[in-house]
Design a protein around this motif. Structure first.
Motif, PDB file in Angstrom:
ATOM      1  N   GLU A  46    -128.957 -54.793  29.248  1.00  0.00           N
ATOM      2  CA  GLU A  46    -128.286 -54.956  27.952  1.00  0.00           C
ATOM      3  C   GLU A  46    -128.397 -53.685  27.111  1.00  0.00           C
ATOM      4  N   GLU A  47    -129.561 -53.044  27.136  1.00  0.00           N
ATOM      5  CA  GLU A  47    -129.735 -51.778  26.416  1.00  0.00           C
ATOM      6  C   GLU A  47    -128.788 -50.719  26.966  1.00  0.00           C
ATOM      7  N   LEU A  48    -128.675 -50.675  28.260  1.00  0.00           N
ATOM      8  CA  LEU A  48    -127.810 -49.692  28.908  1.00  0.00           C
ATOM      9  C   LEU A  48    -126.338 -49.952  28.601  1.00  0.00           C
ATOM     10  N   ILE A  49    -125.938 -51.198  28.607  1.00  0.00           N
ATOM     11  CA  ILE A  49    -124.549 -51.541  28.271  1.00  0.00           C
ATOM     12  C   ILE A  49    -124.233 -51.082  26.851  1.00  0.00           C
ATOM     13  N   GLY A  50    -125.165 -51.282  25.930  1.00  0.00           N
ATOM     14  CA  GLY A  50    -124.987 -50.815  24.555  1.00  0.00           C
ATOM     15  C   GLY A  50    -124.906 -49.302  24.461  1.00  0.00           C
ATOM     16  N   ALA A  51    -125.756 -48.622  25.212  1.00  0.00           N
ATOM     17  CA  ALA A  51    -125.748 -47.156  25.202  1.00  0.00           C
ATOM     18  C   ALA A  51    -124.432 -46.616  25.747  1.00  0.00           C
ATOM     19  N   PRO A  72    -133.328 -47.742  37.753  1.00  0.00           N
ATOM     20  CA  PRO A  72    -132.393 -47.108  36.820  1.00  0.00           C
ATOM     21  C   PRO A  72    -130.984 -46.940  37.410  1.00  0.00           C
ATOM     22  N   HIS A  73    -130.939 -46.521  38.659  1.00  0.00           N
ATOM     23  CA  HIS A  73    -129.637 -46.349  39.320  1.00  0.00           C
ATOM     24  C   HIS A  73    -128.919 -47.687  39.485  1.00  0.00           C
ATOM     25  N   ASN A  74    -129.632 -48.690  39.928  1.00  0.00           N
ATOM     26  CA  ASN A  74    -129.011 -50.002  40.135  1.00  0.00           C
ATOM     27  C   ASN A  74    -128.478 -50.583  38.834  1.00  0.00           C
ATOM     28  N   LEU A  75    -129.246 -50.446  37.756  1.00  0.00           N
ATOM     29  CA  LEU A  75    -128.790 -50.930  36.456  1.00  0.00           C
ATOM     30  C   LEU A  75    -127.597 -50.117  35.960  1.00  0.00           C
ATOM     31  N   ALA A  76    -127.649 -48.811  36.133  1.00  0.00           N
ATOM     32  CA  ALA A  76    -126.542 -47.954  35.703  1.00  0.00           C
ATOM     33  C   ALA A  76    -125.261 -48.304  36.450  1.00  0.00           C
ATOM     34  N   THR A  77    -125.380 -48.566  37.732  1.00  0.00           N
ATOM     35  CA  THR A  77    -124.209 -48.925  38.528  1.00  0.00           C
ATOM     36  C   THR A  77    -123.591 -50.221  38.014  1.00  0.00           C
ATOM     37  N   ARG A  78    -124.422 -51.195  37.710  1.00  0.00           N
ATOM     38  CA  ARG A  78    -123.923 -52.470  37.191  1.00  0.00           C
ATOM     39  C   ARG A  78    -123.252 -52.297  35.833  1.00  0.00           C
ATOM     40  N   ALA A  79    -123.897 -51.547  34.946  1.00  0.00           N
ATOM     41  CA  ALA A  79    -123.339 -51.353  33.605  1.00  0.00           C
ATOM     42  C   ALA A  79    -122.059 -50.517  33.646  1.00  0.00           C
TER      43      ALA A  79
END
Length: 125
Positions: A46-51, A72-79
């Motif tokens: 959620e923080e990454l989506i906001g950023a 970090p990579h997996n979350l970035a890919t999803r966002a």
């Protein structure tokens, strides 16, 4: 100008940013998102989506991550998939400098340049 987002393990993105600013002698406009080892993945996402929402401009954004397959990579890919943004993993300083020096290019071109800069920065002597 295309947005630039670094998504890394704790402290790495901020350190890379500082080093790039020292080398280039100026402040760099980018967003860094640190993901700690103890972070809750849903909260970090959620923080990454906001950023990303704050970093994307008319030319989009490119997302650079430190380690392929890591959190970090997996979350970035999803966002990034939500906004169809390119994600390049394997962040190193030459990659970051290449992107910064060509930040006026569209996100898709920046992703290609990131890969080129990252590879050019790896040498054996």
């Amino acid at each position: 100008m295309t947005g630039l987002v670094l998504v890394t393990h704790s402290g790495l993105g901020e350190s890379m940013r500082r080093q790039a600013e020292v080398i280039l002698g100026r402040m760099i406009q980018m967003t860094t998102v640190s993901v700690s080892y103890s972070a809750d993945p849903d909260t970090a996402l959620e923080e990454l989506i906001g950023a990303l929402a704050m970093s994307v401009d008319q030319d989009g954004a490119v997302v650079l991550t430190d380690l392929p397959g890591a959190t970090p990579h997996n979350l970035a890919t999803r966002a990034a998939a939500r906004r169809d943004l390119p994600v390049v993993s394997g962040l190193n300083l030459p990659m970051l400098l290449k992107v910064i020096n060509h930040i006026d290019k569209p996100a898709s071109e920046l992703a290609e340049l990131a890969c080129l800069g990252g590879h050019q920065g790896i040498i054996e002597t």
